[in-house]
Design a protein around this motif. Sequence first.
Motif, PDB file in Angstrom:
ATOM      1  N   PHE A  63     -47.303 120.645  92.083  1.00  0.00           N
ATOM      2  CA  PHE A  63     -48.081 121.971  92.997  1.00  0.00           C
ATOM      3  C   PHE A  63     -49.001 121.738  91.898  1.00  0.00           C
ATOM      4  O   PHE A  63     -50.178 122.424  92.316  1.00  0.00           O
ATOM      5  CB  PHE A  63     -46.908 123.075  92.284  1.00  0.00           C
ATOM      6  N   ILE A  64     -49.514 121.646  90.931  1.00  0.00           N
ATOM      7  CA  ILE A  64     -50.068 121.863  90.053  1.00  0.00           C
ATOM      8  C   ILE A  64     -51.872 121.052  90.854  1.00  0.00           C
ATOM      9  O   ILE A  64     -52.880 121.388  90.183  1.00  0.00           O
ATOM     10  CB  ILE A  64     -50.275 121.518  88.536  1.00  0.00           C
ATOM     11  N   LYS A  65     -50.769 119.907  90.737  1.00  0.00           N
ATOM     12  CA  LYS A  65     -51.715 118.934  91.225  1.00  0.00           C
ATOM     13  C   LYS A  65     -52.566 119.134  92.499  1.00  0.00           C
ATOM     14  O   LYS A  65     -53.412 119.004  92.902  1.00  0.00           O
ATOM     15  CB  LYS A  65     -51.413 117.283  91.823  1.00  0.00           C
ATOM     16  N   LYS A  66     -51.347 119.711  93.694  1.00  0.00           N
ATOM     17  CA  LYS A  66     -52.368 119.987  94.438  1.00  0.00           C
ATOM     18  C   LYS A  66     -53.155 121.160  94.543  1.00  0.00           C
ATOM     19  O   LYS A  66     -54.161 121.689  95.810  1.00  0.00           O
ATOM     20  CB  LYS A  66     -50.843 120.410  96.047  1.00  0.00           C
ATOM     21  N   ALA A  67     -52.724 122.156  93.953  1.00  0.00           N
ATOM     22  CA  ALA A  67     -53.809 123.206  93.765  1.00  0.00           C
ATOM     23  C   ALA A  67     -55.423 123.023  92.878  1.00  0.00           C
ATOM     24  O   ALA A  67     -56.051 123.627  93.219  1.00  0.00           O
ATOM     25  CB  ALA A  67     -52.877 124.405  92.731  1.00  0.00           C
ATOM     26  N   ILE A  68     -54.750 122.126  92.753  1.00  0.00           N
ATOM     27  CA  ILE A  68     -56.174 121.844  91.445  1.00  0.00           C
ATOM     28  C   ILE A  68     -57.431 120.486  92.831  1.00  0.00           C
ATOM     29  O   ILE A  68     -58.355 120.958  92.881  1.00  0.00           O
ATOM     30  CB  ILE A  68     -55.632 120.812  90.447  1.00  0.00           C
ATOM     31  N   MET A  69     -56.775 120.177  93.718  1.00  0.00           N
ATOM     32  CA  MET A  69     -56.921 119.293  94.538  1.00  0.00           C
ATOM     33  C   MET A  69     -57.506 120.413  96.023  1.00  0.00           C
ATOM     34  O   MET A  69     -58.746 120.225  96.757  1.00  0.00           O
ATOM     35  CB  MET A  69     -55.640 118.305  95.872  1.00  0.00           C
ATOM     36  N   LYS A  70     -57.324 121.454  95.815  1.00  0.00           N
ATOM     37  CA  LYS A  70     -57.570 123.098  96.842  1.00  0.00           C
ATOM     38  C   LYS A  70     -59.056 123.545  96.032  1.00  0.00           C
ATOM     39  O   LYS A  70     -58.750 125.142  97.236  1.00  0.00           O
ATOM     40  CB  LYS A  70     -56.407 123.365  97.201  1.00  0.00           C
ATOM     41  N   ASN A  71     -59.053 123.316  95.339  1.00  0.00           N
ATOM     42  CA  ASN A  71     -59.997 123.917  93.843  1.00  0.00           C
ATOM     43  C   ASN A  71     -59.496 125.622  93.932  1.00  0.00           C
ATOM     44  O   ASN A  71     -60.230 126.734  93.686  1.00  0.00           O
ATOM     45  CB  ASN A  71     -61.773 124.178  94.551  1.00  0.00           C
ATOM     46  N   TYR A  72     -58.510 125.611  92.892  1.00  0.00           N
ATOM     47  CA  TYR A  72     -57.345 126.837  92.704  1.00  0.00           C
ATOM     48  C   TYR A  72     -58.230 127.225  91.649  1.00  0.00           C
ATOM     49  O   TYR A  72     -58.969 126.903  90.622  1.00  0.00           O
ATOM     50  CB  TYR A  72     -55.942 127.025  92.590  1.00  0.00           C
ATOM     51  N   VAL A  73     -58.432 129.055  91.054  1.00  0.00           N
ATOM     52  CA  VAL A  73     -59.335 128.737  90.077  1.00  0.00           C
ATOM     53  C   VAL A  73     -58.526 130.061  89.310  1.00  0.00           C
ATOM     54  O   VAL A  73     -57.518 131.055  89.877  1.00  0.00           O
ATOM     55  CB  VAL A  73     -60.148 129.782  90.431  1.00  0.00           C
ATOM     56  N   HIS A  74     -58.427 130.273  87.503  1.00  0.00           N
ATOM     57  CA  HIS A  74     -58.174 130.768  87.325  1.00  0.00           C
ATOM     58  C   HIS A  74     -58.946 132.672  87.454  1.00  0.00           C
ATOM     59  O   HIS A  74     -59.986 132.588  87.281  1.00  0.00           O
ATOM     60  CB  HIS A  74     -58.125 130.757  85.360  1.00  0.00           C
ATOM     61  N   HIS A  75     -58.462 133.658  87.188  1.00  0.00           N
ATOM     62  CA  HIS A  75     -59.288 134.878  87.223  1.00  0.00           C
ATOM     63  C   HIS A  75     -58.819 135.817  86.416  1.00  0.00           C
ATOM     64  O   HIS A  75     -57.719 136.719  86.273  1.00  0.00           O
ATOM     65  CB  HIS A  75     -58.997 135.806  89.043  1.00  0.00           C
ATOM     66  N   TRP A  76     -59.810 136.116  84.828  1.00  0.00           N
ATOM     67  CA  TRP A  76     -59.427 136.493  83.754  1.00  0.00           C
ATOM     68  C   TRP A  76     -59.710 137.331  83.367  1.00  0.00           C
ATOM     69  O   TRP A  76     -60.934 137.813  84.707  1.00  0.00           O
ATOM     70  CB  TRP A  76     -59.163 135.872  83.005  1.00  0.00           C
TER      71      TRP A  76
END
Length: 370
Positions: A63-76
């Motif tokens: 799931f983390i790999k898939k999120a990285i491939m889709k350019n997910y970002v952290h919002h802090w």
Amino acid sequence: KFDFCVPTPGSVERPSENLGQVLFGERITGSSYKINFSEPIYCQVVCSRSYDVKQGKQKKLAFIKKAIMKNYVHHWIVDNMPVTWCYAVEDADKPYCSTGFPIGCHVTKDGIPKDACQISEKLSEPRAIYIFNHVDILIEYHPGESGAHLLSAKVIPRSIKHPDNDPSNCALSRPLNINAKSDSPLNIKYTYSVKFVKNLELKWASRWDYILKSMPRSSIQWFSIVNSIIIILFLSGMVAMILMRTIHRDLVRYNQDSTEDPQEEFGWKLVHGDVFRPPRFGMLLSVLLGTGVQVTTMSFLVIAFACLGFLSPANRGALMTCVLVFFILLGSAAGFVSARIYKMFGGEKWRSNMLLSCCLVPGSVKMTHS
């Protein structure tokens, strides 16, 4: 679903959210990253995660790999200021600062770094997926009489493969590839460093300027604008000349016929038969006109409040809340315009007009986004 570091239950209070934040989907939660003012931190370990195929934890890693491939970002968020990630952009004098930073990056099978992997030459292994498990946080503040004020919180994400015997060593330059094939479990250690910098030049009221000024601005195509204006004026002049010639001929004909006998109307006077005829769908037209007045007035009021400084970006969700409040309050204006126009058309189903004015457009929008 993201298997990141989370605080222990009850240790961090979740802040309350207003109506605008709920509708925008903003859910602010506490963090495991502890920051105390004027206390620098170097390579502090937050938590560690281990992924072993035999223990059935491969789905979380996938799931983390898939999120990285889709350019997910952290919002802090630190002290109500968004944490930004600043990086150099081609053909730009200043770096571009983005609110949020990616959770990782990947490299294609041909060895082409994508997105955030372009910031470092070490992130270039083909078919690699790197996770940013370390962040360097730079906090700028302005000292004052009543206390220090935070000006900005910038982050530099890095991918570090920490050794198991020395997880607090962040000087290593070897990145962590979570897509590498290995029989041993994959261990990911999340670390962070914090540095405080005093800034006496920037004022606290101007703390948002560096984000707004770094945004790329498109150049205005003045030639296209002037060309369009000239074409519009030329076509409008041609239509006006044709109408003037037609009306002039009709006026000359009316003046020549001075008899008192009633004459059959001709020329441009025949238009009144179509202009003053009620439309076929008068109900729908009146409802849409009333809603249009409601939305247009709401837009002008929201823009006016934003220009006056009532809708600050620090007040999260204020824009959406203001839009909803004005839309609801202006429902009376929409009902008045809709009923007035429907009565002018000779309509008699005023109850249906009232219900459609309230429910047609909002209901259609709800059905579209549901």
